[in-house]
Structures are given as C-alpha cells and as structure tokens.
Design a protein around this motif. Sequence first.
Motif, mmCIF file in Angstrom:
data_model
loop_
_atom_site.group_PDB
_atom_site.id
_atom_site.type_symbol
_atom_site.label_atom_id
_atom_site.label_comp_id
_atom_site.label_asym_id
_atom_site.label_seq_id
_atom_site.Cartn_x
_atom_site.Cartn_y
_atom_site.Cartn_z
ATOM 1 N N PHE A 1 -64.602 145.396 -10.997
ATOM 2 C CA PHE A 1 -65.200 144.267 -11.716
ATOM 3 C C PHE A 1 -65.528 144.638 -13.163
ATOM 4 C CE2 PHE A 1 -66.028 142.532 -7.443
ATOM 5 C CZ PHE A 1 -65.638 141.223 -7.650
ATOM 6 N N ASP A 2 -66.088 145.832 -13.368
ATOM 7 C CA ASP A 2 -66.417 146.251 -14.732
ATOM 8 C C ASP A 2 -65.159 146.413 -15.581
ATOM 9 O OD1 ASP A 2 -69.085 146.217 -14.189
ATOM 10 O OD2 ASP A 2 -69.286 148.377 -13.914
ATOM 11 N N GLY A 3 -64.131 147.046 -15.002
ATOM 12 C CA GLY A 3 -62.888 147.243 -15.748
ATOM 13 C C GLY A 3 -62.223 145.931 -16.131
ATOM 14 N N LEU A 4 -62.164 144.988 -15.196
ATOM 15 C CA LEU A 4 -61.568 143.687 -15.501
ATOM 16 C C LEU A 4 -62.377 142.933 -16.546
ATOM 17 C CD1 LEU A 4 -60.508 142.494 -11.922
ATOM 18 C CD2 LEU A 4 -59.025 143.316 -13.772
ATOM 19 N N ALA A 5 -63.705 143.003 -16.437
ATOM 20 C CA ALA A 5 -64.552 142.318 -17.408
ATOM 21 C C ALA A 5 -64.369 142.896 -18.807
ATOM 22 C CB ALA A 5 -66.020 142.405 -16.974
ATOM 23 N N LEU A 6 -64.323 144.222 -18.911
ATOM 24 C CA LEU A 6 -64.137 144.851 -20.216
ATOM 25 C C LEU A 6 -62.756 144.537 -20.788
ATOM 26 C CD1 LEU A 6 -65.793 148.330 -19.532
ATOM 27 C CD2 LEU A 6 -66.738 146.426 -20.839
ATOM 28 N N TRP A 7 -61.752 144.520 -19.924
ATOM 29 C CA TRP A 7 -60.403 144.163 -20.386
ATOM 30 C C TRP A 7 -60.370 142.729 -20.892
ATOM 31 C CZ3 TRP A 7 -57.197 140.424 -18.054
ATOM 32 C CH2 TRP A 7 -55.903 140.341 -18.580
ATOM 33 N N TRP A 8 -61.037 141.818 -20.190
ATOM 34 C CA TRP A 8 -61.081 140.412 -20.596
ATOM 35 C C TRP A 8 -61.842 140.237 -21.907
ATOM 36 C CZ3 TRP A 8 -65.281 136.759 -20.473
ATOM 37 C CH2 TRP A 8 -64.873 135.437 -20.704
ATOM 38 N N LEU A 9 -62.893 141.035 -22.111
ATOM 39 C CA LEU A 9 -63.676 140.946 -23.343
ATOM 40 C C LEU A 9 -62.995 141.632 -24.514
ATOM 41 C CD1 LEU A 9 -67.274 141.613 -21.947
ATOM 42 C CD2 LEU A 9 -66.388 139.436 -22.817
ATOM 43 N N GLY A 10 -61.969 142.448 -24.252
ATOM 44 C CA GLY A 10 -61.262 143.128 -25.324
ATOM 45 C C GLY A 10 -61.876 144.442 -25.752
ATOM 46 N N VAL A 11 -62.664 145.055 -24.879
ATOM 47 C CA VAL A 11 -63.256 146.361 -25.186
ATOM 48 C C VAL A 11 -62.197 147.443 -24.967
ATOM 49 C CG1 VAL A 11 -65.077 148.003 -24.588
ATOM 50 C CG2 VAL A 11 -65.537 145.546 -24.527
ATOM 51 N N PRO A 12 -62.004 148.353 -25.903
ATOM 52 C CA PRO A 12 -60.980 149.386 -25.738
ATOM 53 C C PRO A 12 -61.265 150.302 -24.542
ATOM 54 C CG PRO A 12 -61.700 149.242 -28.030
ATOM 55 C CD PRO A 12 -62.639 148.401 -27.233
ATOM 56 N N LEU A 13 -60.185 150.844 -23.987
ATOM 57 C CA LEU A 13 -60.223 151.818 -22.900
ATOM 58 C C LEU A 13 -60.996 151.309 -21.678
ATOM 59 C CD1 LEU A 13 -60.933 155.031 -25.022
ATOM 60 C CD2 LEU A 13 -58.726 154.149 -24.276
ATOM 61 N N PRO A 14 -60.650 150.154 -21.152
ATOM 62 C CA PRO A 14 -61.378 149.655 -19.974
ATOM 63 C C PRO A 14 -61.220 150.550 -18.750
ATOM 64 C CG PRO A 14 -59.422 148.318 -20.393
ATOM 65 C CD PRO A 14 -59.584 149.223 -21.571
ATOM 66 N N LEU A 15 -60.070 151.237 -18.634
ATOM 67 C CA LEU A 15 -59.866 152.125 -17.479
ATOM 68 C C LEU A 15 -60.862 153.273 -17.496
ATOM 69 C CD1 LEU A 15 -58.277 152.976 -14.979
ATOM 70 C CD2 LEU A 15 -56.671 154.182 -16.501
ATOM 71 N N LEU A 16 -61.101 153.845 -18.678
ATOM 72 C CA LEU A 16 -62.060 154.949 -18.786
ATOM 73 C C LEU A 16 -63.447 154.493 -18.359
ATOM 74 C CD1 LEU A 16 -63.082 157.713 -19.700
ATOM 75 C CD2 LEU A 16 -63.195 156.815 -22.041
ATOM 76 N N GLY B 1 -77.858 155.369 -12.607
ATOM 77 C CA GLY B 1 -76.422 155.484 -12.840
ATOM 78 C C GLY B 1 -75.860 154.304 -13.618
ATOM 79 N N PHE B 2 -76.404 153.110 -13.363
ATOM 80 C CA PHE B 2 -75.961 151.904 -14.064
ATOM 81 C C PHE B 2 -76.173 152.042 -15.569
ATOM 82 C CE2 PHE B 2 -78.193 148.024 -15.710
ATOM 83 C CZ PHE B 2 -77.051 147.393 -16.187
ATOM 84 N N ILE B 3 -77.308 152.581 -15.972
ATOM 85 C CA ILE B 3 -77.603 152.725 -17.407
ATOM 86 C C ILE B 3 -76.661 153.745 -18.040
ATOM 87 C CG2 ILE B 3 -79.380 153.357 -19.077
ATOM 88 C CD1 ILE B 3 -81.467 152.418 -17.069
ATOM 89 N N VAL B 4 -76.425 154.852 -17.349
ATOM 90 C CA VAL B 4 -75.525 155.882 -17.874
ATOM 91 C C VAL B 4 -74.120 155.319 -18.058
ATOM 92 C CG1 VAL B 4 -74.504 158.139 -17.424
ATOM 93 C CG2 VAL B 4 -76.899 157.710 -16.825
ATOM 94 N N GLY B 5 -73.670 154.492 -17.095
ATOM 95 C CA GLY B 5 -72.336 153.920 -17.202
ATOM 96 C C GLY B 5 -72.227 152.793 -18.218
ATOM 97 N N LEU B 6 -73.347 152.194 -18.608
ATOM 98 C CA LEU B 6 -73.341 151.080 -19.548
ATOM 99 C C LEU B 6 -73.329 151.527 -21.003
ATOM 100 C CD1 LEU B 6 -73.760 148.106 -20.445
ATOM 101 C CD2 LEU B 6 -76.215 148.441 -20.038
ATOM 102 N N LEU B 7 -74.030 152.590 -21.334
ATOM 103 C CA LEU B 7 -74.233 152.959 -22.737
ATOM 104 C C LEU B 7 -72.928 153.173 -23.526
ATOM 105 C CD1 LEU B 7 -77.354 155.320 -22.568
ATOM 106 C CD2 LEU B 7 -77.219 153.009 -23.511
ATOM 107 N N PRO B 8 -71.976 153.996 -23.036
ATOM 108 C CA PRO B 8 -70.762 154.208 -23.844
ATOM 109 C C PRO B 8 -69.959 152.939 -24.113
ATOM 110 C CG PRO B 8 -71.007 155.941 -22.208
ATOM 111 C CD PRO B 8 -72.004 154.899 -21.865
ATOM 112 N N PRO B 9 -69.623 152.111 -23.111
ATOM 113 C CA PRO B 9 -68.858 150.900 -23.443
ATOM 114 C C PRO B 9 -69.637 149.919 -24.315
ATOM 115 C CG PRO B 9 -69.524 150.863 -21.133
ATOM 116 C CD PRO B 9 -69.813 152.225 -21.650
ATOM 117 N N ALA B 10 -70.963 149.854 -24.166
ATOM 118 C CA ALA B 10 -71.761 148.971 -25.010
ATOM 119 C C ALA B 10 -71.702 149.433 -26.466
ATOM 120 C CB ALA B 10 -73.199 148.928 -24.509
ATOM 121 N N LEU B 11 -71.800 150.735 -26.700
ATOM 122 C CA LEU B 11 -71.717 151.255 -28.066
ATOM 123 C C LEU B 11 -70.334 151.034 -28.663
ATOM 124 C CD1 LEU B 11 -73.699 154.612 -27.681
ATOM 125 C CD2 LEU B 11 -74.456 152.523 -28.824
#
Length: 364
Positions: free
Chosen positions: A223-238, A253-263
């Motif tokens: 779900f996160d990967g598809l959402a990031l891909w739809w939003l156009g965030v680079p490297l959704p697979l990572l 764990g949720f916060i740790v996983g959120l910070l890099p793609p948000a930045l």
Amino acid sequence: MASEQFDTAGLDQRTSWSIPRGLIVLLATAGAVVSIAGIKVFAGIVGPVFLALMLTIAVQPVQSWARRRGLPAWLGMVIALVAAYAIVLGLLAVLVVSAAQLATELPSYSTRFDDLLDGVRSLLSGWGVGKDQIQTMLSGLDFHQLLNLLETTLSGLVGVLSNLVFVLALLLFMAGDGISIGRRVEIITAERPDISYALGAFAAGTRQYLLVSTVFGLIVAVFDGLALWWLGVPLPLLWAVLSFITNFIPNIGFIVGLLPPALLALLEGGPRLMIWVIVVYCVINFLIQSVIQPKYVGDAVGLSVTVTFLSLIFWAWVLGALGALLAIPLTLLLRALLLDIDPSTRWISALISSAPAKARAPAD
C-alpha cells in the motif's frame, strides 16, 4: 540425651537456614548488570547470531514439511537453507541498489532545498519576523545535514545485514543442526520437561510473531509503495522495502519508515507533497499497524504494549539497529529463560502479558 537434643536442634537450624531475599535480589541485579554489559560489548557477535537463529526458526517448518512428505532430511535442510538465504540476500540486494540510486539522485535536490529555505525566509519575513531571528532559526538547517539523515537511516538498515558472511555461515550450521532437532527435543522433554516447555513456547511465539509481522509488513509495504508511486515520490520500491523492515520495530517503526520518503517528497514537490505523504502514511499505517496488527501480535507473543515499547528501547540500546528489529523475539527468549523455565515464576508472565492466559499446570 541432652547432647542428642542439642545436635538435633542445631541440625534443624542449619537445614532451615536460607539466603535472605534481599541478598538474592541484589545478586540477581548484579548478575543482570554484568550480563547486559557483556552482551553490549559483544553486540557485533550476539546480534548476527540471534538474527541467524530467528531465520532458522522461521524456516524450520520447511524441514518439518519435507519430513512429513517423506523427503530425505538433507533435502529438507537444503530447501530451508535456500529459503533463508533468499530472504537475506533479497532484502540486502534491494536495499543496496535502491540506496545507490538515492545517493545518485540526492545531489540534484540541492537547489530545490535552497529554494525551500528562501520561501521559508520570505514567509517568516511577511509575518514580521526579523532577519536576525530568521537567520538564527534556520541556521541549523543545511542540505548536507538532510543528506546525512537519509544516509544514516539507510546505512543503519544495510548495517543490519552487513556481516553477511558470518550470518550465512551460521545459517548453514544451524540448518544442519536442525536435521536432528526433533530427537533433541524429545530427549529434553524426557529429562527436563519445564525446559522443553520454555524453549518450545519461545520458538512457537517467535514463529507466530515473525509470521504475523511479515504478513502485515507486506500489506503495508504494498500500500505504501503504490501510494508513493501514485503521488510521484521517487524510489517508491525503496520506501516500500523500508516500510516492510520497519514494521518489525514495535511502536515507532511507522515513524522511522515515514521520515525518509516525507523528506524526499519535500524536496521533490514541496510542502504540499510532503503533507500528502504524511497523510497517506498515517491513514494506511495507523489503520493496519495501530488498529489491526497489535491485536494479532498481542495474541502471538503475549506481551503488553508497555513491555514491547520498553523492550524496543532496551534492545536498541544494547544491540543497536538490529536490537530494535529483533526486540520482540529477544524479549521472548528472555522470558523463556527467566520465567517460563521455572513453574514458580510463570505467574510473572501474567503481569507482562497483553491477554493473560490460564496458568499451566506444573510438570510432574
């Protein structure tokens, strides 16, 4: 006659003598401090050993399946070993390749970061904030610090699997030992049923926890990967792989996983894209990780939310990033060795459990 009575009284006094409870607590505390210090010193060895043990426990059902099908024991070991190797090497390959792509793309965002800072300065100036105050507020914001934050997060995850040769060798040896594990358990059960019960409870709880966390981690990652891909965030697979791995970190764990793609979303599309990433992550991860998953994890491991959070802090301090990922299995092992192994201390499990079960009858 009097001498015999005196001797009998003295014998009774000697046999009834015991160590004071306060001294027992003091000695146990001292032993715990020494043990923790030793584990912390040898964290580079203890962490990979326990990671290999967790992977061995996770793939042990493969050997049991092969045995039930009448396949040779060595073939079951090979299949289980291939499965464990595929997990380790697959995750490491995705992380290394994606991290290399990120390192290639990040320098191009330097100009966008400066533009963002200029926009913030203009906004603050429009609100009547003085130039000196703006300079003081934004003096700690630097693009290189942002790069270091992202690189530190990824290097910590890659570092979990960095001692690859050691982990793979341990998996080979442990998988070989797993061929005769059934016979060993039978001997332990016959000689020491309480020890067999404690180790069996640890293995079963760990396997259930890994299964539940893996299933929910895959759901969150998709779900996160598809959402990031739809939003156009680079490297959704990572970032999807990062969501999967951090799902094993309890509570935060949720916060740790959120910070890099948000930045990265902030650099790619500005504050609006970053807000969308945060909102999407909060909806997906809150629903799955905070509402649905804890019910199944609590049933699988029997640990309260408070205990899981404290175990995260403790094991992360002792073993680093690997300790954060393996905090729950490590706590289950500690409970097995200190509580479940002795019928007289199993009552303590009711104090740390999420849903206390009925007490088990003492072994004969």
